[in-house]
Design a protein around this motif. Sequence first.
Motif, PDB file in Angstrom:
ATOM      1  N   VAL A   1      34.616  35.413  49.266  1.00  0.00           N
ATOM      2  CA  VAL A   1      34.455  34.587  48.280  1.00  0.00           C
ATOM      3  C   VAL A   1      34.349  33.807  47.829  1.00  0.00           C
ATOM      4  O   VAL A   1      33.935  32.633  47.562  1.00  0.00           O
ATOM      5  N   ALA A   2      36.280  33.719  47.639  1.00  0.00           N
ATOM      6  CA  ALA A   2      36.617  32.909  46.267  1.00  0.00           C
ATOM      7  C   ALA A   2      37.321  31.400  46.772  1.00  0.00           C
ATOM      8  O   ALA A   2      37.184  31.227  46.491  1.00  0.00           O
ATOM      9  N   THR A   3      36.644  32.271  48.568  1.00  0.00           N
ATOM     10  CA  THR A   3      36.972  30.438  48.971  1.00  0.00           C
ATOM     11  C   THR A   3      36.122  29.787  49.406  1.00  0.00           C
ATOM     12  O   THR A   3      36.067  28.376  49.653  1.00  0.00           O
ATOM     13  N   VAL A   4      34.723  30.060  48.665  1.00  0.00           N
ATOM     14  CA  VAL A   4      33.851  29.413  49.315  1.00  0.00           C
ATOM     15  C   VAL A   4      32.840  29.188  47.637  1.00  0.00           C
ATOM     16  O   VAL A   4      32.589  28.162  47.441  1.00  0.00           O
ATOM     17  N   VAL A   5      33.316  29.851  46.704  1.00  0.00           N
ATOM     18  CA  VAL A   5      32.710  29.062  44.841  1.00  0.00           C
ATOM     19  C   VAL A   5      33.850  28.502  44.346  1.00  0.00           C
ATOM     20  O   VAL A   5      35.300  28.487  44.576  1.00  0.00           O
TER      21      VAL A   5
ATOM     22  N   ALA B   1      44.448  39.498  43.257  1.00  0.00           N
ATOM     23  CA  ALA B   1      45.512  39.692  44.794  1.00  0.00           C
ATOM     24  C   ALA B   1      43.722  38.405  44.887  1.00  0.00           C
ATOM     25  O   ALA B   1      43.499  37.636  46.037  1.00  0.00           O
ATOM     26  N   LEU B   2      43.784  37.314  43.747  1.00  0.00           N
ATOM     27  CA  LEU B   2      42.134  36.116  43.606  1.00  0.00           C
ATOM     28  C   LEU B   2      43.102  34.912  43.049  1.00  0.00           C
ATOM     29  O   LEU B   2      44.287  35.314  42.154  1.00  0.00           O
ATOM     30  N   PRO B   3      42.603  33.895  43.544  1.00  0.00           N
ATOM     31  CA  PRO B   3      43.594  32.536  43.209  1.00  0.00           C
ATOM     32  C   PRO B   3      42.753  32.523  41.739  1.00  0.00           C
ATOM     33  O   PRO B   3      41.248  33.063  42.032  1.00  0.00           O
ATOM     34  N   ASN B   4      43.195  32.098  40.707  1.00  0.00           N
ATOM     35  CA  ASN B   4      43.394  31.910  39.150  1.00  0.00           C
ATOM     36  C   ASN B   4      42.297  33.334  38.781  1.00  0.00           C
ATOM     37  O   ASN B   4      41.188  33.485  38.080  1.00  0.00           O
ATOM     38  N   PRO B   5      43.285  34.549  38.663  1.00  0.00           N
ATOM     39  CA  PRO B   5      42.806  35.412  38.229  1.00  0.00           C
ATOM     40  C   PRO B   5      42.032  35.840  37.027  1.00  0.00           C
ATOM     41  O   PRO B   5      41.591  36.473  36.537  1.00  0.00           O
ATOM     42  N   ALA B   6      42.343  34.866  36.125  1.00  0.00           N
ATOM     43  CA  ALA B   6      41.567  34.583  34.762  1.00  0.00           C
ATOM     44  C   ALA B   6      40.405  34.296  34.289  1.00  0.00           C
ATOM     45  O   ALA B   6      40.056  35.143  33.245  1.00  0.00           O
ATOM     46  N   ARG B   7      39.778  33.995  36.025  1.00  0.00           N
ATOM     47  CA  ARG B   7      38.217  34.581  35.666  1.00  0.00           C
ATOM     48  C   ARG B   7      37.670  35.008  36.293  1.00  0.00           C
ATOM     49  O   ARG B   7      36.303  35.086  37.207  1.00  0.00           O
TER      50      ARG B   7
ATOM     51  N   ILE C   1      34.340  35.410  38.187  1.00  0.00           N
ATOM     52  CA  ILE C   1      34.433  36.721  40.259  1.00  0.00           C
ATOM     53  C   ILE C   1      34.802  38.048  38.474  1.00  0.00           C
ATOM     54  O   ILE C   1      35.236  38.282  38.786  1.00  0.00           O
ATOM     55  N   LEU C   2      33.410  38.559  39.181  1.00  0.00           N
ATOM     56  CA  LEU C   2      32.728  40.115  38.226  1.00  0.00           C
ATOM     57  C   LEU C   2      33.415  41.186  38.806  1.00  0.00           C
ATOM     58  O   LEU C   2      32.848  41.319  40.458  1.00  0.00           O
TER      59      LEU C   2
END
Length: 295
Positions: A109-113, A134-140, A119-120
């Motif tokens: 999903v992270a590659t699309v949004v 494990a996700l890009p920009n984990p602050a979100r 991301i919750l």
Amino acid sequence: MSESTIDFPTIGVLGFGTMGAGIAQVFAAAGRTVIVLDTDQQRIDAGIATVAEFLDGGIARGKATEEDKAAILGRITGTTAVADFAGVDAVLESVTENAAVKQALLSEVATVVGAQTPILTNTSALSVTDLAAALPNPARVAGLHFFNPAPVMQTVEIVRALQTDETLVERLVDLVHALGDKFPVVVKDRPGFLVNSLLLPYLNDVIQELDDELATAEDIDVALELGLGYKTGPLKMLDTIGLDVHLHATQAAYEATADARYAPPPLLRQMVAAGRLGNKNGLGFRTEQPNHGSN
């Protein structure tokens, strides 16, 4: 309030099972456009049917109207394509309590949004910090934990991972308040968060007491309902939650803490191994009739 002036006007929900359907209904009832992703059209149709059935119950009790039902269902769209999440204002996952499954789906999903799109996760026991890492920009990334059934239960835990931006926490508090009768509780990212850190050991103790034949299942529920003023006895609650769901949650908390209070009781493991999952298939601690129509 128009859709253009509300925060998170379009929300993507991952998973259209019991929790995903309930969460989609809550967001749609609060005026949000909801896109729900699941693996095939059959599961999407089942999720829509779950929402419709719940709303029909509200209509029968005078809590909703046919117009309410039509409006809520009109704001929910199902899809099997992750690409349809492009442009959503936030994503909330509510899939199986398996860290590998969640991480794989959230990474896709992270590659699309958008890179800043929140991301919750609705996880009840897994580490939000680990999922965020494990996700890009984990602050979100943050937890937004609803309880079952989501349209009825008022508490929503907002879980602050170590990486979560404080502005996102504030936005989520406002979002929960905007859902009508929901109450936000901001909690640390710890196994079980707040509610389940107390609930899981309690339910495990009750299962062990039943296995020890301290009393019958019915008497245990009645004693705690009347003796402690609880609305629902613990074994009824377990059947509603799903014995497999409770097993996943308490096992995850045990693995994260090595705290014996979270260790799954043998009877719980046996019930799940025997396919006795509670209300979802009509076989549990207090339910005895198989429901072959459930999924």
